[in-house]
Design an enzyme around this catalytic site. Structure first.
Site, PDB file in Angstrom:
ATOM      1  N   ASN A   9      -8.808  51.754  73.734  1.00 24.70           N
ATOM      2  CA  ASN A   9      -9.802  53.170  72.807  1.00 24.70           C
ATOM      3  C   ASN A   9      -9.790  52.391  71.501  1.00 24.70           C
ATOM      4  OD1 ASN A   9      -9.881  54.971  70.780  1.00 24.70           O
ATOM      5  ND2 ASN A   9      -7.075  55.407  70.339  1.00 24.70           N
ATOM      6  N   TRP A  10     -11.228  52.453  71.443  1.00 23.51           N
ATOM      7  CA  TRP A  10     -12.916  51.395  70.327  1.00 23.51           C
ATOM      8  C   TRP A  10     -12.496  52.454  69.394  1.00 23.51           C
ATOM      9  CZ3 TRP A  10     -17.224  50.254  74.213  1.00 23.51           C
ATOM     10  CH2 TRP A  10     -16.863  49.107  74.827  1.00 23.51           C
ATOM     11  N   LYS A  11     -11.932  53.717  68.933  1.00 20.24           N
ATOM     12  CA  LYS A  11     -12.364  54.175  68.209  1.00 20.24           C
ATOM     13  C   LYS A  11     -13.724  54.717  67.377  1.00 20.24           C
ATOM     14  CE  LYS A  11      -7.322  53.076  67.018  1.00 20.24           C
ATOM     15  NZ  LYS A  11      -6.321  53.150  66.076  1.00 20.24           N
ATOM     16  N   HIS A  94      -4.573  62.184  69.588  1.00 18.36           N
ATOM     17  CA  HIS A  94      -4.560  61.504  69.556  1.00 18.36           C
ATOM     18  C   HIS A  94      -3.995  61.618  67.882  1.00 18.36           C
ATOM     19  CE1 HIS A  94      -5.039  57.107  67.031  1.00 18.36           C
ATOM     20  NE2 HIS A  94      -4.941  57.160  68.540  1.00 18.36           N
ATOM     21  N   GLU A  96      -4.525  60.817  65.296  1.00 18.80           N
ATOM     22  CA  GLU A  96      -5.689  59.579  63.784  1.00 18.80           C
ATOM     23  C   GLU A  96      -6.295  61.562  63.802  1.00 18.80           C
ATOM     24  OE1 GLU A  96      -7.573  56.877  64.892  1.00 18.80           O
ATOM     25  OE2 GLU A  96      -6.158  54.861  64.605  1.00 18.80           O
ATOM     26  N   GLU A 164       2.683  56.647  70.931  1.00 19.86           N
ATOM     27  CA  GLU A 164       2.482  56.375  69.377  1.00 19.86           C
ATOM     28  C   GLU A 164       3.125  56.390  68.823  1.00 19.86           C
ATOM     29  OE1 GLU A 164      -1.726  54.218  70.934  1.00 19.86           O
ATOM     30  OE2 GLU A 164      -2.270  56.791  69.822  1.00 19.86           O
ATOM     31  N   GLY A 170      -1.856  50.639  64.016  1.00 15.12           N
ATOM     32  CA  GLY A 170      -2.925  50.030  63.252  1.00 15.12           C
ATOM     33  C   GLY A 170      -2.288  48.479  62.160  1.00 15.12           C
ATOM     34  N   SER A 209      -0.430  48.867  67.962  1.00 17.04           N
ATOM     35  CA  SER A 209      -0.773  47.464  67.842  1.00 17.04           C
ATOM     36  C   SER A 209      -0.198  46.207  68.861  1.00 17.04           C
ATOM     37  CB  SER A 209       0.830  46.651  66.560  1.00 17.04           C
ATOM     38  OG  SER A 209       0.510  47.484  65.063  1.00 17.04           O
ATOM     39  N   GLY A 230      -5.785  49.875  70.699  1.00 12.41           N
ATOM     40  CA  GLY A 230      -6.954  50.117  69.481  1.00 12.41           C
ATOM     41  C   GLY A 230      -7.259  48.872  69.079  1.00 12.41           C
ATOM     42  N   GLY A 231      -6.576  48.428  68.384  1.00  7.36           N
ATOM     43  CA  GLY A 231      -7.419  46.822  68.115  1.00  7.36           C
ATOM     44  C   GLY A 231      -7.855  46.213  69.106  1.00  7.36           C
TER      45      GLY A 231
HETATM   46  P1  PGA Z   1      -3.647  50.173  67.449  1.00  8.75           P
HETATM   47  O1  PGA Z   1      -3.951  51.664  68.034  1.00  8.75           O
HETATM   48  O2  PGA Z   1      -3.574  49.581  69.156  1.00  8.75           O
HETATM   49  O3  PGA Z   1      -4.292  49.289  66.892  1.00  8.75           O
HETATM   50  O4  PGA Z   1      -2.572  49.941  66.959  1.00  8.75           O
HETATM   51  C1  PGA Z   1      -3.481  52.143  69.530  1.00  8.75           C
HETATM   52  C2  PGA Z   1      -3.724  53.571  69.186  1.00  8.75           C
HETATM   53  O5  PGA Z   1      -4.463  54.116  68.093  1.00  8.75           O
HETATM   54  O6  PGA Z   1      -4.377  53.959  69.901  1.00  8.75           O
END
Ligand code: PGA
Length: 248
Positions: A9-11, A94, A96, A164, A170, A209, A230-231
């Site tokens: 997930n590149w956000k 998600h 977010e 999640e 993050g 994470s 994500g990251g």
């Molecule tokens: P993260 O994000 O790996 O940076 O914690 C995961 C996500 O939000 O899907």
């Protein structure tokens, strides 16, 4: 036996130049084939990323889609448009989006319906906040988010659920493999209650994470079928190491 799936997930990150460099390593990963891999860039890059990965075993996913029909909805991108440019997957719900864009369970269920009606597969995200975990409500909250979708749109075994925990996204804090397993098992048992025929086939990813240093241990848990990353999905070597950690 469920094949592991690793989704990046590149956000809201990337550029034409950065994406190209990032994808070079990913399309060459040796583990492709033994592990399913999806990359989810921001909307404007879907098509160009699709061109770069075409012919490889990496699949394309969107990070969101509209809950509405097509028409006079300025700024919205429909699931059908995502399908049109060769997406196969859409991340829905998600945390977010839930927290920053006020998406509730009802909106999320409508989005999943659009995704399915467009021939795409949803990656449905669920998970509790720190406050909810500390007050002992983690399981209740997470299962409620699952039911809100599964009980309003007929689920299919190809669907993917991503657990999640919000406090792990993050933050560098990861759920322990045992905590992840316990929630994944609760999710699967909850699916089994209503849809016994698909419960053992649906893949449940862990997200929050995930990195190369903790992936293997998480993937060794019986109900952890991969990761939503994500990251670490923005660093080619890291993402490829996570993919490799998923090889059985
Ligand atoms: P993260 O994000 O790996 O940076 O914690 C995961 C996500 O939000 O899907």
């Amino acid at each position: 036996m469920r094949k592991k799936l690793i989704a990046g997930n590149w956000k809201s990150n990337g550029s034409l130049e950065l994406n190209k460099a990032l994808l070079e390593g990913i399309v060459g990963a040796k583990a492709l084939g033994s592990v399913d891999v999806v990359v989810c860039p921001p909307f404007p890059y879907l098509q160009s990323v699709g061109n770069v990965i075409s012919g490889s075993m990496v699949e394309l996913g969107a990070q969101n889609c509209s809950a509405t029909e097509e028409g006079a909805y300025t700024g919205e991108v429909s699931a059908r448009m995502c399908a049109d440019i060769k997406c196969s997957w859409v991340i829905v719900g998600h945390s977010e989006r839930r927290a920053l864009y006020a998406e509730n369970d009802e909106i999320i269920a409508r989005k999943v319906k659009r995704v399915v009606d467009s021939g795409l597969t949803p990656i449905l995200c669920v998970g509790e906040t720190l406050e909810e975990r500390e007050s002992g409500q983690a399981e209740e909250v997470t299962l409620k988010q699952l039911d809100a979708v599964f009980l309003s749109v007929q689920p299919h075994e190809s669907w993917v659920v991503a657990y999640e925990p919000v406090w792990a996204i993050g933050t560098g804090k990861t759920a322990s493999p045992d905590d992840a397993q316990s929630m994944h098992k609760a999710l699967r048992n909850n699916i089994r209650k209503h849809f016994p025929q698909i419960a053992d086939k649906i893949r449940i990813l862990y997200g929050g994470s995930v990195k190369s240093s903790n992936a293997k241990e998480l993937f060794s848990m019986p109900d952890v079928d991969g990761a939503l990353v994500g990251g670490a999905s923005l660093v080619s070597e890291e993402f490829v190491s996570i993919i490799e950690a998923a090889v059985e």
